[in-house]
Design an enzyme around this catalytic site. Sequence first.
Site, PDB file in Angstrom:
ATOM      1  N   ARG A  29      64.223  57.538 -15.149  1.00 37.93           N
ATOM      2  CA  ARG A  29      63.761  56.161 -14.961  1.00 37.93           C
ATOM      3  C   ARG A  29      64.631  55.227 -15.805  1.00 37.93           C
ATOM      4  O   ARG A  29      65.066  55.599 -16.906  1.00 37.93           O
ATOM      5  CB  ARG A  29      62.309  56.006 -15.418  1.00 37.93           C
ATOM      6  N   HIS A  80      69.022  54.091  -6.912  1.00 37.37           N
ATOM      7  CA  HIS A  80      67.727  54.809  -6.913  1.00 37.37           C
ATOM      8  C   HIS A  80      67.537  55.605  -5.613  1.00 37.37           C
ATOM      9  O   HIS A  80      66.595  55.366  -4.849  1.00 37.37           O
ATOM     10  CB  HIS A  80      66.558  53.824  -7.131  1.00 37.37           C
TER      11      HIS A  80
HETATM   12  P1  NDP Z   1      57.063  66.755 -14.015  1.00 39.13           P
HETATM   13  O1  NDP Z   1      55.841  66.079 -14.500  1.00 39.13           O
HETATM   14  O2  NDP Z   1      56.902  67.954 -13.128  1.00 39.13           O
HETATM   15  O3  NDP Z   1      57.969  67.198 -15.244  1.00 39.13           O
HETATM   16  C1  NDP Z   1      58.148  66.424 -16.367  1.00 39.13           C
HETATM   17  C2  NDP Z   1      58.843  67.236 -17.450  1.00 39.13           C
HETATM   18  O4  NDP Z   1      59.079  66.387 -18.576  1.00 39.13           O
HETATM   19  C3  NDP Z   1      57.981  68.402 -17.941  1.00 39.13           C
HETATM   20  O5  NDP Z   1      58.795  69.522 -18.202  1.00 39.13           O
HETATM   21  C4  NDP Z   1      57.387  67.865 -19.247  1.00 39.13           C
HETATM   22  O6  NDP Z   1      57.081  68.855 -20.205  1.00 39.13           O
HETATM   23  C5  NDP Z   1      58.535  66.997 -19.745  1.00 39.13           C
HETATM   24  N1  NDP Z   1      58.048  65.983 -20.680  1.00 39.13           N
HETATM   25  C6  NDP Z   1      57.183  64.962 -20.444  1.00 39.13           C
HETATM   26  N2  NDP Z   1      56.977  64.248 -21.560  1.00 39.13           N
HETATM   27  C7  NDP Z   1      57.709  64.825 -22.529  1.00 39.13           C
HETATM   28  C8  NDP Z   1      57.908  64.575 -23.904  1.00 39.13           C
HETATM   29  N3  NDP Z   1      57.298  63.562 -24.529  1.00 39.13           N
HETATM   30  N4  NDP Z   1      58.726  65.393 -24.591  1.00 39.13           N
HETATM   31  C9  NDP Z   1      59.338  66.434 -23.983  1.00 39.13           C
HETATM   32  N5  NDP Z   1      59.201  66.736 -22.680  1.00 39.13           N
HETATM   33  C10 NDP Z   1      58.404  65.925 -21.959  1.00 39.13           C
HETATM   34  O7  NDP Z   1      57.934  65.641 -13.280  1.00 39.13           O
HETATM   35  P2  NDP Z   1      59.006  65.837 -12.113  1.00 39.13           P
HETATM   36  O8  NDP Z   1      59.960  66.894 -12.532  1.00 39.13           O
HETATM   37  O9  NDP Z   1      58.321  65.992 -10.820  1.00 39.13           O
HETATM   38  O10 NDP Z   1      59.700  64.386 -12.107  1.00 39.13           O
HETATM   39  C11 NDP Z   1      60.338  63.886 -13.263  1.00 39.13           C
HETATM   40  C12 NDP Z   1      60.726  62.425 -13.077  1.00 39.13           C
HETATM   41  O11 NDP Z   1      61.837  62.304 -12.211  1.00 39.13           O
HETATM   42  C13 NDP Z   1      59.687  61.530 -12.418  1.00 39.13           C
HETATM   43  O12 NDP Z   1      58.648  61.180 -13.296  1.00 39.13           O
HETATM   44  C14 NDP Z   1      60.526  60.345 -12.006  1.00 39.13           C
HETATM   45  O13 NDP Z   1      60.613  59.429 -13.084  1.00 39.13           O
HETATM   46  C15 NDP Z   1      61.900  60.955 -11.759  1.00 39.13           C
HETATM   47  N6  NDP Z   1      62.243  60.925 -10.332  1.00 39.13           N
HETATM   48  C16 NDP Z   1      63.319  60.166  -9.933  1.00 39.13           C
HETATM   49  C17 NDP Z   1      63.698  60.154  -8.621  1.00 39.13           C
HETATM   50  C18 NDP Z   1      64.894  59.392  -8.180  1.00 39.13           C
HETATM   51  O14 NDP Z   1      65.150  59.305  -6.980  1.00 39.13           O
HETATM   52  N7  NDP Z   1      65.670  58.846  -9.090  1.00 39.13           N
HETATM   53  C19 NDP Z   1      62.981  60.913  -7.586  1.00 39.13           C
HETATM   54  C20 NDP Z   1      61.870  61.671  -8.103  1.00 39.13           C
HETATM   55  C21 NDP Z   1      61.532  61.655  -9.428  1.00 39.13           C
HETATM   56  P3  NDP Z   1      55.939  69.965 -19.926  1.00 39.13           P
HETATM   57  O15 NDP Z   1      56.474  70.810 -18.789  1.00 39.13           O
HETATM   58  O16 NDP Z   1      55.860  70.728 -21.174  1.00 39.13           O
HETATM   59  O17 NDP Z   1      54.702  69.205 -19.539  1.00 39.13           O
HETATM   60  C1  OXD Z   2      60.012  59.153  -7.374  1.00 39.39           C
HETATM   61  C2  OXD Z   2      61.155  58.262  -7.128  1.00 39.39           C
HETATM   62  O1  OXD Z   2      59.370  59.044  -8.417  1.00 39.39           O
HETATM   63  O2  OXD Z   2      61.627  58.207  -5.967  1.00 39.39           O
HETATM   64  O3  OXD Z   2      59.740  60.018  -6.505  1.00 39.39           O
HETATM   65  O4  OXD Z   2      61.640  57.619  -8.046  1.00 39.39           O
END
Ligand code: NDP
Ligand code: OXD
Length: 309
Positions: free
Chosen positions: A224, A272
């Site tokens: 993000r 994006h």
């Molecule tokens: P998940 O919720 O499945 O995974 C998030 C990961 O981040 C987990 O491993 C979690 O740890 C870790 N995490 C969260 N907070 C912390 C912290 N404070 N310290 C350390 N680790 C942390 O999310 P997704 O993988 O599904 O998606 C991730 C992000 O990707 C979305 O939130 C979005 O912002 C972005 N995204 C962007 C897109 C784009 O087109 N640019 C498309 C889709 C998503 P734990 O496993 O231990 O909980």
């Molecule tokens: C998502 C994105 O969060 O597209 O899926 O950014």
Amino acid sequence: MALIFHSSIKRDDWWRAEMAKHVPDLEMRFHPDVGNPDDIEFALCFNMPEGELARFKNLKAIFSLGAGVDHFFKDPTFPKHVPLARVVDDELSARMTEYVVQHVLNHHRDQLTYDHQQRQKVWKVHHPPAATARKVGILGLGALGNHAAKTLASLGFQVSGWSRSKKEIPSVKSYAGAGELDQFLSEVEILVCLLPLTEETEGILNADLFAKLPEGASLINPGRGPHLVEEDLIKALDSGHMSCATLDVFRTEPLPEDSPLWSHEKIRITPHVASIAAPNRVAALVAQNIIRARNGEKLLNQVDVDRGY
Ligand code: NDP
Ligand code: OXD
């Protein structure tokens, strides 16, 4: 009863057709054509304008159109008592992995340098190490980070990841929690951010973090925009401490015309698009969750609203 839909990506007909396949009895309304707000039972949206969701008093569930849910929490009136689900989908993960692999390979094989050389008609060979000697680190090992990490490891890269809780992923070194962040960073040459945006992760890609990366490291951010302190990245690139960056997400989207990021020679920008949830995949998930919500059951991929992701 009806579902209210909102997205800035205009594919309304596709969404209508896919939802009709799975939940033919559900009326879909496209924001801002809400009709009577009391008819609204479900919301399927991304970046719904502030204050709108709070108007729907009969909401049974809210569905994010994407994996991220930070767009809901920007709204101080967001109805936190309503169950919220996000997209977790193999195709969404695979598309993100395509993006990550594409740009890791670009960084690994000095593509940005060759692009500059081409413009100057310069024929000069560089010698990157083999993938087996290249260290790639992923911030966030969730649905997306985990998939990308495994794929990069299968290409031979030395892959590590950082998350809140420790992970067991074959051929991927797992670091967890604030106490292990510095050690993780000290070993990363190509850093990929796949964290969710929360109070804890906002601004995490800052000068302090960049200083902990080895000289010449690079960044790929499809997480993000507010993860990144843009001025700090520009300074780290200009000083030569970091070699290049690929950015897909921005604090302000669309990226304003006067942003210095557009024209920085070490920055590649995409609008994006790293991985966009497809209606034919998401409609099936939403249909299952509509049945669950109507039965008062926990949703699939239900978000922990207090944790923020
Ligand atoms: P998940 O919720 O499945 O995974 C998030 C990961 O981040 C987990 O491993 C979690 O740890 C870790 N995490 C969260 N907070 C912390 C912290 N404070 N310290 C350390 N680790 C942390 O999310 P997704 O993988 O599904 O998606 C991730 C992000 O990707 C979305 O939130 C979005 O912002 C972005 N995204 C962007 C897109 C784009 O087109 N640019 C498309 C889709 C998503 P734990 O496993 O231990 O909980
Ligand atoms: C998502 C994105 O969060 O597209 O899926 O950014």
